[in-house]
Design an enzyme around this catalytic site. Structure first.
Site, PDB file in Angstrom:
ATOM      1  CE  LYS A 245     -38.563 -22.091  10.357  1.00 19.62           C
ATOM      2  NZ  LYS A 245     -37.597 -21.750  11.034  1.00 19.62           N
ATOM      3  CG  ASP A 250     -41.008 -18.137  14.789  1.00 22.12           C
ATOM      4  OD1 ASP A 250     -40.863 -18.312  15.729  1.00 22.12           O
ATOM      5  OD2 ASP A 250     -39.679 -17.953  13.748  1.00 22.12           O
ATOM      6  CE  LYS A 257     -39.594 -14.749  15.100  1.00 23.16           C
ATOM      7  NZ  LYS A 257     -38.210 -14.895  15.361  1.00 23.16           N
ATOM      8  CG  ASP A 268     -40.470 -19.427  10.171  1.00 22.23           C
ATOM      9  OD1 ASP A 268     -39.648 -19.376  10.055  1.00 22.23           O
ATOM     10  OD2 ASP A 268     -40.662 -19.428  11.621  1.00 22.23           O
ATOM     11  CG  ASP A 327     -37.698 -16.751  17.696  1.00 21.26           C
ATOM     12  OD1 ASP A 327     -37.877 -17.470  16.915  1.00 21.26           O
ATOM     13  OD2 ASP A 327     -36.833 -15.978  17.520  1.00 21.26           O
ATOM     14  CD  GLU A 329     -38.782 -21.569  14.323  1.00 23.97           C
ATOM     15  OE1 GLU A 329     -37.649 -21.040  15.411  1.00 23.97           O
ATOM     16  OE2 GLU A 329     -39.177 -21.203  13.744  1.00 23.97           O
ATOM     17  NE  ARG A 331     -31.111 -23.384  14.870  1.00 22.84           N
ATOM     18  CZ  ARG A 331     -30.517 -22.487  14.834  1.00 22.84           C
ATOM     19  NH1 ARG A 331     -29.261 -22.840  15.950  1.00 22.84           N
ATOM     20  NH2 ARG A 331     -30.829 -21.318  14.317  1.00 22.84           N
TER      21      ARG A 331
HETATM   22  N1  BES Z   1     -38.156 -17.717  11.071  1.00 22.16           N
HETATM   23  C1  BES Z   1     -36.260 -17.439  11.979  1.00 22.16           C
HETATM   24  C2  BES Z   1     -35.896 -17.296  10.893  1.00 22.16           C
HETATM   25  C3  BES Z   1     -36.575 -15.872  10.398  1.00 22.16           C
HETATM   26  C4  BES Z   1     -36.454 -14.141  10.688  1.00 22.16           C
HETATM   27  C5  BES Z   1     -36.996 -16.266   8.784  1.00 22.16           C
HETATM   28  C6  BES Z   1     -36.766 -13.149  10.309  1.00 22.16           C
HETATM   29  C7  BES Z   1     -36.883 -14.425   8.161  1.00 22.16           C
HETATM   30  C8  BES Z   1     -36.850 -13.530   8.594  1.00 22.16           C
HETATM   31  C9  BES Z   1     -36.824 -18.818  12.791  1.00 22.16           C
HETATM   32  O1  BES Z   1     -37.496 -19.226  13.678  1.00 22.16           O
HETATM   33  C10 BES Z   1     -35.705 -17.783  14.115  1.00 22.16           C
HETATM   34  O2  BES Z   1     -36.007 -16.962  14.529  1.00 22.16           O
HETATM   35  N2  BES Z   1     -34.198 -17.696  14.641  1.00 22.16           N
HETATM   36  C11 BES Z   1     -34.027 -16.704  15.166  1.00 22.16           C
HETATM   37  C12 BES Z   1     -32.406 -17.839  15.332  1.00 22.16           C
HETATM   38  C13 BES Z   1     -31.923 -17.229  16.675  1.00 22.16           C
HETATM   39  C14 BES Z   1     -32.562 -17.145  17.844  1.00 22.16           C
HETATM   40  C15 BES Z   1     -30.448 -17.998  17.137  1.00 22.16           C
HETATM   41  C16 BES Z   1     -32.626 -15.492  14.321  1.00 22.16           C
HETATM   42  O3  BES Z   1     -32.726 -15.815  12.926  1.00 22.16           O
HETATM   43  O4  BES Z   1     -32.747 -14.427  15.085  1.00 22.16           O
HETATM   44 ZN    ZN Z   2     -38.635 -20.178  13.194  1.00 19.84          ZN
HETATM   45 ZN    ZN Z   3     -37.587 -18.461  16.235  1.00 25.88          ZN
END
Ligand code: BES
Ligand code: ZN
Ligand code: ZN
Length: 477
Positions: A245, A250, A257, A268, A327, A329, A331
């Site tokens: 990825k 992000d 966010k 990211d 968010d 994204e 996956r």
């Molecule tokens: N890139 C983030 C995951 C992330 C968050 C990595 C903080 C490192 C630190 C990912 O794209 C994301 O935002 N995931 C969300 C998923 C949720 C909305 C189901 C998350 O982990 O909050």
């Molecule tokens: Zn992300």
């Molecule tokens: Zn995200």
């Protein structure tokens, strides 16, 4: 950094000598330590002391419990050593490895890991200070051949880790999908890899609607980067596939966010960048294996072309995704890349790396990546690589209950599975795109960068994954 090998037990007293000492409780193992109190130095893990006698300087690094010393101990201890040497301000130093030559590669890796700092946009306050650029290893005469190879390999791995860290630390206004693709092309040339870049037009023609949807809100158009290395005797042997990825920033998209720590979302992209560094290292090491790396890159921003909650996306292989939050994204960009890897390369096995979920950090903290998979044998191989590389991970489950959590009323699957088990439902989502291919997913959200300075390495991107993938490729080869 220049490394030389000296088969001699006699250090040259005109330059600092670095020695490694296991923890001791009674009699110190060196006469120079007899005048030192145990409070000052007793060989505790990653502590150090500088002994001076006239012009002579000895830097000792503690290894902790002598029975537990392994590659990772030496890697980090060497990082501590080089960081301390750079504080003193010297150009040359010699490391005593007589008797511990088996750790030479880890030592070189640790030195390179320790010296790297992200200073591209800041005159380092030490810029004018002397920095070590020549290291000699003191070893026993009969180990010259093995240490020569170890140093060579360690340099390759260390340099590739630092390439990953440097690209990783560059922010979103420097690294976006097109500039990342440019970097990948430069590296492909240097490491003699076959490279294919799918730009927006090619992504549209190919049906990569997931990558396009996630990248839709950014002026920097998305890219899918494919790199191939053919090192196996049989050039048509099924490859090992790496998928990463690389969301270069992000913001969360329409499901934006909160601002706190949002700047960290430049990291990211680390899964994709790690995969890039790993295939370069594998090529430079000339490992006898075929590898393909797919880097799925988009910038998750928001504008009139951004995808939105409620959208239904048909991914590369036809499975449909209901978007509940923009968010989640990672996956979605991985689904396209995994399906493409599967269909185009029919890999023997596939491993993806992604900073996929905050939930994984909640579960495992900042020291271990989450490891998920669909094939016990391949899982065992990845666990083994995780151990030998010193890049820790922890196996977490997937299963039918978690798949139930991501069932959608209107599509094959939805991109969020509710509040609980977020790292697992994300992995379950990816599992659908692995289908029958032996597959492992590493959620590196907690380990891909660090906001604290460590005694053995500086802040920022860690390069996690490069060494693990190299070790995995060695097992496979
Ligand atoms: N890139 C983030 C995951 C992330 C968050 C990595 C903080 C490192 C630190 C990912 O794209 C994301 O935002 N995931 C969300 C998923 C949720 C909305 C189901 C998350 O982990 O909050
Ligand atoms: Zn992300
Ligand atoms: Zn995200």
């Amino acid at each position: 950094m220049n490394f030389t090998i000296r088969p001699s037990a006699q250090p040259d007293q005109s330059q600092p000598v670095v020695g490694f000492i296991p923890e001791f409780s009674s009699k110190p193992p060196l006469k120079e330590l007899e005048a030192i109190s145990p409070e000052e130095f007793s060989g505790k893990k990653f502590t150090h002391i500088i002994l001076r006698e006239g012009k002579k300087r000895i830097l000792l690094i503690g290894l902790g419990d002598g029975k537990k010393v392994d590659d990772d101990t030496f890697r980090k201890a060497s990082g501590v050593a080089i960081r301390q040497l750079n504080k003193i301000g010297v150009y040359r130093a010699q490391f005593v490895l007589d008797g511990v030559e088996q750790f030479a590669q880890a030592c070189v890796e640790g030195i390179l890991q320790g010296v790297y700092e992200f200073t591209s946009f800041k005159d380092s306050k030490n810029a004018k200070k002397a920095k070590v650029d020549e290291i000699s290893f003191l070893i026993s005469k009969d180990q010259v051949a093995s240490v020569t190879k170890a140093v060579h390999d360690g340099q390759i791995v260390g340099e590739c880790v630092n390439i990953v860290r440097q690209i990783g630390n560059l922010p979103g206004n420097y690294i976006n999908p097109p500039t990342l693709a440019d970097e990948a092309l430069k590296l492909a040339k240097k490491y003699k890899l076959k490279a294919t870049v799918f730009d927006k037009k090619k992504l549209e023609a190919g049906g990569f609607r997931g990558i396009l949807a996630v990248g839709g809100g950014s002026k920097s158009e998305p890219r899918l980067i494919a790199l191939e290395y053919k090192g196996a005797k049989n050039k048509s042997a099924k490859p090992l596939a790496f998928v990463g990825k690389a969301v270069t920033f992000d913001s969360g998209g329409i499901s934006i966010k909160p601002w706190e720590k949002m700047e960290e979302m430049k990291f990211d992209k680390m899964g994709g960048v790690a995969v890039l560094g790993a295939i370069c290292a594998i090529a430079a090491l000339k490992l006898p294996i075929n590898v393909v790396a797919l880097i799925s890159s988009a910038e998750n921003l928001l504008d009139a072309h951004a995808y939105r909650p409620g959208d239904i996306i048909t991914s590369y292989d036809g499975k449909t995704i209901e978007v509940l939050t923009t968010d989640a994204e990672g996956r979605i960009v991985l689904a396209d890349a995994m399906a493409y890897a599967r269909q185009k390369y029919e890999p023997a096995a596939m491993i993806d790396l992604a900073t996929l979920t905050g939930a994984c950090i909640v579960a495992l903290g900042e020291y271990k990546a989450g490891l998920f998979g669909n094939n016990e044998e391949f899982i065992a191989q990845v666990k083994q690589a995780s151990l030998t590389s010193g890049e820790p991970s922890w196996h977490l489950p997937i299963g039918p209950e978690y798949h139930d959590q991501i069932k959608s009323d209107v599509a094959h699957v939805k991109n969020v599975g509710g509040r609980y088990g977020g790292a697992i439902t994300a992995a379950a989502f990816l599992e659908l795109w692995a289908e029958k291919t032996p597959w492992v997913h590493l959620d590196i959200a907690g380990v891909a960068w660090t906001t604290r300075e460590h005694v053995f390495q500086g802040k920022g991107a860690t390069g996690y994954g490069v060494r693990l993938l190299v070790d995995l490729a060695k097992q496979f080869a």
